[in-house]
Structure formats: structure tokens, C-alpha cells
Scaffold this motif. Sequence first.
Motif, PDB file in Angstrom:
ATOM      1  N   LEU A  82       0.784  -1.056   0.231  1.00 14.79           N
ATOM      2  CA  LEU A  82       0.015   0.052  -0.033  1.00 14.79           C
ATOM      3  C   LEU A  82       0.902   1.077  -0.078  1.00 14.79           C
ATOM      4  N   GLN A  83       2.117   1.155   0.599  1.00 17.85           N
ATOM      5  CA  GLN A  83       2.760   2.340   0.855  1.00 17.85           C
ATOM      6  C   GLN A  83       3.648   2.578  -0.381  1.00 17.85           C
ATOM      7  N   ARG A  84       3.785   1.584  -1.181  1.00 17.84           N
ATOM      8  CA  ARG A  84       4.535   1.752  -2.481  1.00 17.84           C
ATOM      9  C   ARG A  84       3.598   2.471  -3.427  1.00 17.84           C
ATOM     10  N   ARG A  85       2.230   1.958  -3.243  1.00 13.72           N
ATOM     11  CA  ARG A  85       1.123   2.662  -4.286  1.00 13.72           C
ATOM     12  C   ARG A  85       0.977   3.959  -4.078  1.00 13.72           C
ATOM     13  N   ARG A  98      -0.675  14.498  -3.271  1.00 16.43           N
ATOM     14  CA  ARG A  98      -2.112  15.372  -2.858  1.00 16.43           C
ATOM     15  C   ARG A  98      -3.121  15.362  -3.866  1.00 16.43           C
ATOM     16  N   SER A  99      -2.861  14.346  -4.998  1.00 19.19           N
ATOM     17  CA  SER A  99      -3.898  14.158  -5.892  1.00 19.19           C
ATOM     18  C   SER A  99      -5.001  13.369  -5.510  1.00 19.19           C
ATOM     19  N   LYS A 100      -6.185  13.255  -6.082  1.00 20.38           N
ATOM     20  CA  LYS A 100      -7.292  12.423  -5.519  1.00 20.38           C
ATOM     21  C   LYS A 100      -6.998  10.905  -5.300  1.00 20.38           C
ATOM     22  N   ASN A 101      -6.019  10.381  -6.219  1.00 14.49           N
ATOM     23  CA  ASN A 101      -5.636   9.086  -5.756  1.00 14.49           C
ATOM     24  C   ASN A 101      -4.660   8.897  -4.891  1.00 14.49           C
ATOM     25  N   TRP A 102      -3.773   9.754  -4.771  1.00 12.20           N
ATOM     26  CA  TRP A 102      -2.958   9.812  -3.590  1.00 12.20           C
ATOM     27  C   TRP A 102      -3.801   9.568  -2.234  1.00 12.20           C
ATOM     28  N   GLU A 103      -4.751  10.768  -2.126  1.00  9.54           N
ATOM     29  CA  GLU A 103      -5.579  10.605  -1.138  1.00  9.54           C
ATOM     30  C   GLU A 103      -6.151   9.366  -0.857  1.00  9.54           C
ATOM     31  N   LYS A 104      -6.658   8.823  -1.783  1.00 15.22           N
ATOM     32  CA  LYS A 104      -7.452   7.397  -1.605  1.00 15.22           C
ATOM     33  C   LYS A 104      -6.269   6.377  -1.188  1.00 15.22           C
ATOM     34  N   ALA A 105      -5.215   6.374  -1.554  1.00 19.18           N
ATOM     35  CA  ALA A 105      -4.257   5.335  -1.283  1.00 19.18           C
ATOM     36  C   ALA A 105      -3.827   5.340   0.039  1.00 19.18           C
ATOM     37  N   GLN A 106      -3.456   6.835   0.403  1.00 12.17           N
ATOM     38  CA  GLN A 106      -3.050   7.166   1.885  1.00 12.17           C
ATOM     39  C   GLN A 106      -4.335   6.560   3.032  1.00 12.17           C
ATOM     40  N   LEU A 107      -5.462   6.918   2.500  1.00 11.91           N
ATOM     41  CA  LEU A 107      -6.540   6.450   3.229  1.00 11.91           C
ATOM     42  C   LEU A 107      -6.487   4.864   3.674  1.00 11.91           C
ATOM     43  N   LYS A 108      -5.957   4.244   2.616  1.00 11.53           N
ATOM     44  CA  LYS A 108      -5.956   2.715   2.701  1.00 11.53           C
ATOM     45  C   LYS A 108      -4.668   2.263   3.956  1.00 11.53           C
ATOM     46  N   VAL A 109      -3.804   3.323   3.659  1.00 14.06           N
ATOM     47  CA  VAL A 109      -2.681   3.025   4.514  1.00 14.06           C
ATOM     48  C   VAL A 109      -3.091   3.240   6.038  1.00 14.06           C
ATOM     49  N   ALA A 110      -3.626   4.177   6.058  1.00 13.77           N
ATOM     50  CA  ALA A 110      -4.377   4.686   7.352  1.00 13.77           C
ATOM     51  C   ALA A 110      -5.301   3.778   7.942  1.00 13.77           C
ATOM     52  N   ARG A 111      -6.008   3.241   7.260  1.00  9.11           N
ATOM     53  CA  ARG A 111      -6.900   2.099   7.843  1.00  9.11           C
ATOM     54  C   ARG A 111      -6.213   0.872   8.140  1.00  9.11           C
ATOM     55  N   LEU A 112      -5.363   0.693   7.361  1.00  5.43           N
ATOM     56  CA  LEU A 112      -4.460  -0.530   7.951  1.00  5.43           C
ATOM     57  C   LEU A 112      -3.780  -0.438   9.149  1.00  5.43           C
ATOM     58  N   HIS A 113      -3.339   0.894   9.355  1.00  2.00           N
ATOM     59  CA  HIS A 113      -2.383   1.064  10.756  1.00  2.00           C
ATOM     60  C   HIS A 113      -3.334   1.052  11.582  1.00  2.00           C
TER      61      HIS A 113
END
Length: 425
Positions: free
Chosen positions: A234-237, A244-259
Motif C-alpha cells: 500500500l505504501q508503495r502505491r 495530494r492528488s485524488k488518487n494519492w488521497e485514496k491510497a493514503q486512506l488505505k494505509v491509514a486504515r490498515l495502521h
Amino acid sequence: MLTMNYTYRIYPTARQQTLMLEWLETCRHLYNKCLRDLKDWIASRKCSLFSCSLVREYIISPDIPFPSYLEQKRQLTQWKKVNPFYKDVHSQVTQDVVKRLHNTWESFKNRGFGFPRYKKYGRYQSFLFPQFANNPIKGNTIKLPKIGEVIINCHRPIPEGFKVKGVRIVSRARGTIWYAVVSIQCDVNVPDPLPFGRGIGIDIGLESFLVTSDNFRVEPSLFFRKLQGRLKVLQRRVSRKNKRSKNWEKAQLKVARLHHKIANSRKNFHFQTSHILCDQADMIFVEDINFKMSAKGFVGKQMLDGGFGQFRDLLSWVCWKRGKYFSQVDHKYTSQICPECGTHTGKKQLKERVHICPECNYQTTRDHASGRVILNRGLESVVPMDCRERKLSGNGVLSGVSCLDKCRSRNTNLRGLEARTLSYG
Ligand SMILES: [Zn+2]
């Protein structure tokens, strides 16, 4: 006065969620403003009035008092006129923001470290309603001032006789998961559990998560390592997206939820382990080791993964709740002393996993030995004075190698206490 915190998951609507996120931003703004004033005042006092240097100038007039909690709380009314958006937040919540800064400031003064820091975007994650006239939870909703009724998963009712004191709203995983921490109060005095009955000493380590003095082992469940592969992907993604793009934001959210998931399952494991230990004994002793310091060393990652500090805190809480005695003992030399005879066996390398005593030939694993040493120290600390002296006099001086080593002479006194069960009388 008994105070407890109950945490419930809440499910705000999209509108409520936006509102609460706005509140958090406003609180963060206010927090940083208060800190700015505090820092400016301190900086202005660093140089004396008559010797202005090139680096520091005495810019704040000497009549201006120190921006204390009360002072800043008073100024809050003025600030609300200049920054009208402060008024959108409930007034007691804003007051609590000021208080929070001053709590940090006070604890900095007491400890000498941990100067309050500016909060970056997204780092201010909770706000508190400090007062409630009556219970805000009704059925499956909680009524919050200015926010309205929010759906709550009230998995555990508030016990009889308790009053709701305050509610802290906590945002997790980038503002997508929300909790309400309800602090409840009751007018009773619950005495701390007294030492009695069977005791166990617990050695917390890396090879096994913990080993008790009865050689009961709990193996580490390395959530982090298991989920680390997933986290890495996930972090690689994230790193491949435009920041700060939309997709970056989505990917960050997945990392945060896993944490968030990792943290939750770790806490669950700690609670379950604590209960297992409480089933086994009436007194529980652990080392007073500073895990934060140890985590800086080369075993840091595993140390933090284990979350030992959190485990010890939870264990002490579970013990208290179940009426078991909990105490911390001196951690020095726990792995260097023989639990049977108290001989100082010298420093062990980290790789040495076995304890062999040159004095009495006692053999066991290293962590079991230190678990027993911890138990001995714990028992020593709780034995009533007269009882301890009796044990002392029966022991006498050890033959031969008795040296002046402090730890050793102290521990030899414990031979008489070999029976694990304490009895008074
Ligand atoms: Zn020995």
C-alpha cells in the motif's frame, strides 16, 4: 471518586463529519495561535531589558502578563471577534483547546522535556465536550451540542450510578473512523487491591512476548510483521501517486486504515493476555523498564511492534479492575541474578538464552530466570516488615563467595521466601 472512560464507535452522517472536521481544523488553528503567543512571550524574556542584542529584541512590553491558561481564556473572547469562525465551535470546546495547550506546557515544566509543538494539518484529532447536564446517550444515538444526534454503537450500557462527565470525539484514519470516549464518574471510593495470595513475576521480552515465573509463555503475535507485507504494497502505491492528488488521497486512506487495524488488533491481544495472566495469580509483578529508551536500540522495531509500554498500562488497569495486586519492580540486573541462590552470574549476551548458575547449578531458560527474579523482588517489596525480618535472621551469611555486591546480598535474603504463596501471621 471513580472515573472511567468508555469508548464507543460513532457513525456521523456526511454533514456531521464535515462539520466535525471543520471543528478540528478550527481547534488546531486556535491551539497554534495560543502556542505562538506563549512562545513569543518566552522569547521576549530571554534577553534583559538593558542589553538588547542583535539576535533577540525585547519586543513585548514588560507590563504584559504571562499568557497563562486564565489569561488566554480571557483573551479568547477578543479573538472570537477578530476570527469569527472560532464562534462556530462550541464555546466550552474552544476553552478546552486552551486548557489542553496549558496541560502540555505544565507537564513540560514538570518533566523538563516535551515542549508543546505546533500541530500540523491532520495532527489535531480530537476535541472534548467537558460538561454534560445529563446523559447524552439515548438508545442508539448520542446528542452532542451544536452537532446534533449522532448514531452510536452503544455496545455496553453506562453502569448504574455513573454520571457522564465529558465526551471526547476522536477522529481516526484520516477522519473516516470516529469514536466517542465517554468519561463517566461515580461517587464511590474503590480501594486499591492489597497484596495477597499467589504471585507471578513477568519478564517481557522479544523471543517470547512474555514469560512468567511459572514458565508460562505467551508467544508474540506479530501483527505488524504479518500485515507488513500488505502495508508495504500500500505504501508503495502511495509513493507512485502524485502528491495530494485524488488518487494519492485514496491510497493514503488505505494505509491509514490498515495502521488503525493493526493498532486495534494489538490492543485486543494485550487485553486478552492481561486477562489470561489475571486468571493465574493474585499478585502480578513486572519490571519498571523504560521501553521507549530500549526501542531506540537495534531491536527497536520489534520492541515497538510488541507495544510493551501499552501492554503494561493495560495490564495494570485489568489487574485493578479484577482486584489483583499489580506492582513494578526494579529492572536492574534481572537477567544477571540466579533466582535460586541469588548469585550474580555476570552479564549475559543477548544471544545467550540459557541461565546456568555456577553456584548451585540451577538451569533454566534466561527469560524464565528473570521472571523468577522479578517475582522474588516483588514478594520482597510486599512482605510485611516484621515477617521479612524473621526471614532475614534465619538465613545468615552465605559461605565462601559472599561479596559486597548490593544486588546479591539483597537477593540472598529471599531464599526463605521460596514458597510462592505469601501468608501473613
Ligand atoms: Zn544459583
